[in-house]
Write a protein that holds these residues in place. Structure first.
Motif, PDB file in Angstrom:
ATOM      1  N   GLY A 182       4.181  -0.892 -34.311  1.00 20.24           N
ATOM      2  CA  GLY A 182       2.316  -0.017 -35.354  1.00 20.24           C
ATOM      3  C   GLY A 182       1.398  -1.010 -34.800  1.00 20.24           C
ATOM      4  O   GLY A 182       0.497  -0.100 -34.438  1.00 20.24           O
ATOM      5  N   GLY A 183       1.185  -2.368 -34.408  1.00 19.75           N
ATOM      6  CA  GLY A 183       0.571  -2.454 -33.846  1.00 19.75           C
ATOM      7  C   GLY A 183      -0.991  -2.106 -32.798  1.00 19.75           C
ATOM      8  O   GLY A 183      -2.080  -2.182 -32.396  1.00 19.75           O
ATOM      9  N   LEU A 184       0.457  -2.398 -31.668  1.00 23.66           N
ATOM     10  CA  LEU A 184       0.483  -1.541 -30.608  1.00 23.66           C
ATOM     11  C   LEU A 184      -0.636   0.144 -30.924  1.00 23.66           C
ATOM     12  O   LEU A 184      -2.137   0.457 -29.829  1.00 23.66           O
ATOM     13  CB  LEU A 184       1.095  -1.014 -29.465  1.00 23.66           C
ATOM     14  N   VAL A 185       0.349   0.520 -31.650  1.00 27.20           N
ATOM     15  CA  VAL A 185      -0.692   2.404 -31.341  1.00 27.20           C
ATOM     16  C   VAL A 185      -2.050   2.156 -32.343  1.00 27.20           C
ATOM     17  O   VAL A 185      -3.033   3.451 -32.161  1.00 27.20           O
ATOM     18  CB  VAL A 185       0.689   2.960 -32.828  1.00 27.20           C
TER      19      VAL A 185
ATOM     20  N   PHE B 246      -7.947   2.626 -31.886  1.00 27.96           N
ATOM     21  CA  PHE B 246      -9.247   2.239 -31.660  1.00 27.96           C
ATOM     22  C   PHE B 246      -9.742   1.859 -30.229  1.00 27.96           C
ATOM     23  O   PHE B 246     -11.179   2.215 -30.072  1.00 27.96           O
ATOM     24  CB  PHE B 246      -9.825   0.299 -32.931  1.00 27.96           C
ATOM     25  N   PHE B 247      -9.766   1.341 -29.503  1.00 24.37           N
ATOM     26  CA  PHE B 247      -9.865   0.467 -28.145  1.00 24.37           C
ATOM     27  C   PHE B 247      -9.352   1.907 -27.178  1.00 24.37           C
ATOM     28  O   PHE B 247     -10.151   1.683 -26.166  1.00 24.37           O
ATOM     29  CB  PHE B 247      -9.187  -0.449 -27.863  1.00 24.37           C
TER      30      PHE B 247
END
Length: 58
Positions: A48-51, A56-57
């Motif tokens: 989830g953090g990767l997504v 964002f980036f």
């Protein structure tokens, strides 16, 4: 008709019935290991953090 229609063949005769598959053994009374639950939670949060940060980036 599409171009793949000539590749689709209907089974007839003795091959028309599907072969019966054996029923899988259920995992019903076997509790899952607690570390597996922790691993699933960690992996879900990490993906989830990767997504989120990827959007964002990216």
């Amino acid at each position: 008709m599409n171009r793949l229609s000539r590749l689709i063949v209907r089974r007839v005769g003795r091959f028309a019935l599907a072969a019966p598959l054996p029923e899988p053994m259920p995992f019903g009374g076997i509790p899952a290991a607690q570390w597996l639950d922790d691993l699933k939670l960690f992996a879900t949060g990490w993906i989830g953090g990767l997504v989120v940060f990827g959007t964002f980036f990216g």
